[in-house]
Design a protein around this motif. Structure first.
Motif, PDB file in Angstrom:
ATOM      1  N   ASN A 119       0.799  -1.234   0.000  1.00 42.55           N
ATOM      2  CA  ASN A 119       0.000   0.000   0.000  1.00 42.55           C
ATOM      3  C   ASN A 119       0.831   1.283   0.000  1.00 42.55           C
ATOM      4  O   ASN A 119       0.631   2.146   0.862  1.00 42.55           O
ATOM      5  N   PRO A 120       1.764   1.432  -0.944  1.00 39.30           N
ATOM      6  CA  PRO A 120       2.505   2.698  -0.956  1.00 39.30           C
ATOM      7  C   PRO A 120       1.590   3.864  -1.331  1.00 39.30           C
ATOM      8  O   PRO A 120       0.752   3.756  -2.221  1.00 39.30           O
ATOM      9  N   THR A 121       1.719   4.972  -0.609  1.00 35.24           N
ATOM     10  CA  THR A 121       1.055   6.218  -0.995  1.00 35.24           C
ATOM     11  C   THR A 121       2.146   7.275  -1.109  1.00 35.24           C
ATOM     12  O   THR A 121       3.336   6.960  -1.048  1.00 35.24           O
ATOM     13  N   LEU A 122       1.730   8.540  -1.244  1.00 32.63           N
ATOM     14  CA  LEU A 122       2.715   9.626  -1.329  1.00 32.63           C
ATOM     15  C   LEU A 122       3.621   9.657  -0.098  1.00 32.63           C
ATOM     16  O   LEU A 122       4.824   9.867  -0.202  1.00 32.63           O
ATOM     17  N   ASP A 123       3.023   9.466   1.076  1.00 32.39           N
ATOM     18  CA  ASP A 123       3.815   9.677   2.296  1.00 32.39           C
ATOM     19  C   ASP A 123       3.665   8.540   3.312  1.00 32.39           C
ATOM     20  O   ASP A 123       3.950   8.711   4.490  1.00 32.39           O
ATOM     21  N   SER A 124       3.206   7.370   2.852  1.00 39.78           N
ATOM     22  CA  SER A 124       3.077   6.266   3.820  1.00 39.78           C
ATOM     23  C   SER A 124       3.349   4.918   3.155  1.00 39.78           C
ATOM     24  O   SER A 124       3.224   4.757   1.933  1.00 39.78           O
ATOM     25  N   LEU A 125       3.703   3.941   3.988  1.00 36.73           N
ATOM     26  CA  LEU A 125       3.863   2.543   3.577  1.00 36.73           C
ATOM     27  C   LEU A 125       3.277   1.673   4.685  1.00 36.73           C
ATOM     28  O   LEU A 125       3.343   2.032   5.861  1.00 36.73           O
ATOM     29  N   THR A 126       2.699   0.535   4.300  1.00 41.28           N
ATOM     30  CA  THR A 126       2.157  -0.401   5.287  1.00 41.28           C
ATOM     31  C   THR A 126       3.103  -1.593   5.418  1.00 41.28           C
ATOM     32  O   THR A 126       3.496  -2.180   4.413  1.00 41.28           O
ATOM     33  N   LEU A 127       3.469  -1.923   6.644  1.00 40.29           N
ATOM     34  CA  LEU A 127       4.348  -3.062   6.908  1.00 40.29           C
ATOM     35  C   LEU A 127       3.553  -4.171   7.571  1.00 40.29           C
ATOM     36  O   LEU A 127       2.763  -3.916   8.481  1.00 40.29           O
ATOM     37  N   GLU A 128       3.779  -5.394   7.118  1.00 33.32           N
ATOM     38  CA  GLU A 128       3.200  -6.578   7.764  1.00 33.32           C
ATOM     39  C   GLU A 128       4.324  -7.578   7.989  1.00 33.32           C
ATOM     40  O   GLU A 128       5.234  -7.670   7.172  1.00 33.32           O
ATOM     41  N   TRP A 129       4.257  -8.323   9.099  1.00 33.95           N
ATOM     42  CA  TRP A 129       5.325  -9.272   9.375  1.00 33.95           C
ATOM     43  C   TRP A 129       4.796 -10.500  10.099  1.00 33.95           C
ATOM     44  O   TRP A 129       3.695 -10.500  10.632  1.00 33.95           O
ATOM     45  N   GLY A 130       5.593 -11.533  10.092  1.00 34.42           N
ATOM     46  CA  GLY A 130       5.276 -12.770  10.812  1.00 34.42           C
ATOM     47  C   GLY A 130       6.240 -12.966  11.961  1.00 34.42           C
ATOM     48  O   GLY A 130       7.411 -12.594  11.877  1.00 34.42           O
ATOM     49  N   SER A 131       5.736 -13.546  13.045  1.00 34.98           N
ATOM     50  CA  SER A 131       6.599 -13.750  14.217  1.00 34.98           C
ATOM     51  C   SER A 131       7.694 -14.773  13.898  1.00 34.98           C
ATOM     52  O   SER A 131       7.566 -15.558  12.965  1.00 34.98           O
ATOM     53  N   PRO A 132       8.778 -14.777  14.677  1.00 35.83           N
ATOM     54  CA  PRO A 132       9.876 -15.709  14.414  1.00 35.83           C
ATOM     55  C   PRO A 132       9.422 -17.163  14.500  1.00 35.83           C
ATOM     56  O   PRO A 132       8.595 -17.522  15.341  1.00 35.83           O
ATOM     57  N   THR A 133       9.971 -18.004  13.625  1.00 38.36           N
ATOM     58  CA  THR A 133       9.675 -19.437  13.672  1.00 38.36           C
ATOM     59  C   THR A 133      10.141 -20.038  14.994  1.00 38.36           C
ATOM     60  O   THR A 133       9.497 -20.904  15.561  1.00 38.36           O
ATOM     61  N   SER A 168       1.282  -7.072  14.472  1.00 32.34           N
ATOM     62  CA  SER A 168       1.763  -7.753  13.268  1.00 32.34           C
ATOM     63  C   SER A 168       1.684  -6.863  12.025  1.00 32.34           C
ATOM     64  O   SER A 168       1.920  -7.317  10.919  1.00 32.34           O
ATOM     65  N   SER A 169       1.347  -5.580  12.225  1.00 35.06           N
ATOM     66  CA  SER A 169       1.367  -4.645  11.094  1.00 35.06           C
ATOM     67  C   SER A 169       1.511  -3.216  11.620  1.00 35.06           C
ATOM     68  O   SER A 169       1.281  -2.958  12.798  1.00 35.06           O
ATOM     69  N   LEU A 170       1.903  -2.327  10.716  1.00 33.51           N
ATOM     70  CA  LEU A 170       2.148  -0.938  11.099  1.00 33.51           C
ATOM     71  C   LEU A 170       2.044  -0.072   9.846  1.00 33.51           C
ATOM     72  O   LEU A 170       2.533  -0.464   8.778  1.00 33.51           O
ATOM     73  N   ILE A 171       1.384   1.091   9.971  1.00 31.88           N
ATOM     74  CA  ILE A 171       1.372   2.060   8.860  1.00 31.88           C
ATOM     75  C   ILE A 171       2.371   3.153   9.201  1.00 31.88           C
ATOM     76  O   ILE A 171       2.242   3.828  10.221  1.00 31.88           O
ATOM     77  N   LEU A 172       3.394   3.292   8.365  1.00 32.03           N
ATOM     78  CA  LEU A 172       4.403   4.340   8.565  1.00 32.03           C
ATOM     79  C   LEU A 172       3.956   5.580   7.819  1.00 32.03           C
ATOM     80  O   LEU A 172       3.775   5.547   6.608  1.00 32.03           O
ATOM     81  N   LYS A 173       3.797   6.683   8.531  1.00 28.01           N
ATOM     82  CA  LYS A 173       3.315   7.920   7.908  1.00 28.01           C
ATOM     83  C   LYS A 173       4.438   8.957   7.867  1.00 28.01           C
ATOM     84  O   LYS A 173       5.537   8.735   8.386  1.00 28.01           O
ATOM     85  N   ASN A 174       4.120  10.104   7.254  1.00 30.43           N
ATOM     86  CA  ASN A 174       5.050  11.244   7.182  1.00 30.43           C
ATOM     87  C   ASN A 174       6.368  10.896   6.478  1.00 30.43           C
ATOM     88  O   ASN A 174       7.430  11.385   6.855  1.00 30.43           O
ATOM     89  N   LEU A 175       6.273  10.025   5.477  1.00 29.67           N
ATOM     90  CA  LEU A 175       7.461   9.725   4.685  1.00 29.67           C
ATOM     91  C   LEU A 175       7.562  10.722   3.534  1.00 29.67           C
ATOM     92  O   LEU A 175       6.611  11.461   3.241  1.00 29.67           O
ATOM     93  N   ASN A 176       8.713  10.753   2.867  1.00 27.71           N
ATOM     94  CA  ASN A 176       8.881  11.615   1.690  1.00 27.71           C
ATOM     95  C   ASN A 176       8.343  10.899   0.457  1.00 27.71           C
ATOM     96  O   ASN A 176       8.475   9.684   0.334  1.00 27.71           O
ATOM     97  N   TYR A 177       7.754  11.671  -0.461  1.00 30.79           N
ATOM     98  CA  TYR A 177       7.204  11.020  -1.657  1.00 30.79           C
ATOM     99  C   TYR A 177       8.347  10.640  -2.606  1.00 30.79           C
ATOM    100  O   TYR A 177       9.450  11.178  -2.552  1.00 30.79           O
ATOM    101  N   SER A 178       8.046   9.630  -3.433  1.00 27.40           N
ATOM    102  CA  SER A 178       8.991   9.168  -4.452  1.00 27.40           C
ATOM    103  C   SER A 178      10.377   8.892  -3.863  1.00 27.40           C
ATOM    104  O   SER A 178      11.396   9.260  -4.430  1.00 27.40           O
ATOM    105  N   THR A 179      10.375   8.240  -2.700  1.00 27.34           N
ATOM    106  CA  THR A 179      11.647   7.975  -2.019  1.00 27.34           C
ATOM    107  C   THR A 179      11.762   6.487  -1.718  1.00 27.34           C
ATOM    108  O   THR A 179      10.797   5.858  -1.300  1.00 27.34           O
ATOM    109  N   ARG A 180      12.977   5.962  -1.956  1.00 27.24           N
ATOM    110  CA  ARG A 180      13.248   4.564  -1.600  1.00 27.24           C
ATOM    111  C   ARG A 180      13.701   4.514  -0.142  1.00 27.24           C
ATOM    112  O   ARG A 180      14.524   5.307   0.293  1.00 27.24           O
TER     113      ARG A 180
END
Length: 207
Positions: A119-133, A168-180
């Motif tokens: 879910n990339p947007t101009l200023d956010s990305l959504t992270l999802e993860w799984g717990s350690p095996t 198990s998930s997080l939305i990161l906001k306030n990121l810069n657009y068009s940035t890796r």
């Protein structure tokens, strides 16, 4: 075959993967033959962080001669084990000592099983993860670090976020657009941090 089991079996847990076992030697006349050594049978009863329903595999270590102690390496952290000791002559093994139960302490977790960025947007990305095996203990938190990467592959300032262990998930906001961005992610127990996984993702250029 030998007549009696070794007595006074003691286990000293040294760390989350290593234990020392010791025993009293059997009287030589009860060996009824040539004393070849002692065998330690040990097996994992359960992991303390999750119910395991797998087949229990007994492991055997042989200590030659009249040794009265030995090391058990390669144990799994945060687990319950049982062991017993038997004396061996040229004909075979004597009876087993009573089973001794011991527990290994927590260790550091394995890396999170996956990290997915959506879910990339101009200023956010959504992270999802799984717990350690292999949590190897009780997870206390996750640590996320991330930093921007510019067009010449230079890394920008590193941001660090501590995340509760039950998320198990997080939305990161306030990121810069068009940035890796480059992400580093790992889990913690009370003992310390496990190994991290890394991932990269890009925010979108414009709507």
């Amino acid at each position: 075959v030998p007549m009696v089991a070794p007595g006074n079996v003691q286990v000293h847990v040294i760390n989350s993967t290593l234990a020392k076992v010791q025993w009293d030697p059997v009287p030589l006349k009860t060996v009824r033959g040539n004393l070849q050594g002692y065998k330690v049978y040990y097996w994992k009863v359960q992991s303390l962080s999750r119910r395991s329903r797998r087949h229990v595999e007994k492991k055997i270590l042989t200590f030659r001669g009249n040794k009265t102690f030995g090391m058990l390496p390669g144990l799994e952290p945060y687990s319950s084990y049982k062991l017993n000791v038997r004396v061996v002559n040229g004909k075979g093994e004597g009876p087993a000592s009573p089973d001794k139960v011991f527990k290994t302490p927590e260790g550091v977790p394995s890396s999170p099983s996956f990290l997915k960025i959506t879910n990339p947007t101009l200023d956010s990305l959504t992270l999802e993860w799984g717990s350690p095996t292999h949590p190897n203990g009780v997870l206390t938190s996750y640590t996320l670090k991330f930093q921007p990467i510019n067009n010449t592959h230079e890394l920008g300032p590193l941001v660090e976020i501590r995340i509760p262990a039950n998320e198990s998930s997080l939305i990161l906001k306030n990121l810069n657009y068009s940035t890796r961005y480059k992400f580093y992610f790992n889990a913690q127990t009370a003992v310390g941090s496990g190994s991290q996984i890394t991932e990269e993702a890009v925010t979108i250029m414009d709507e």
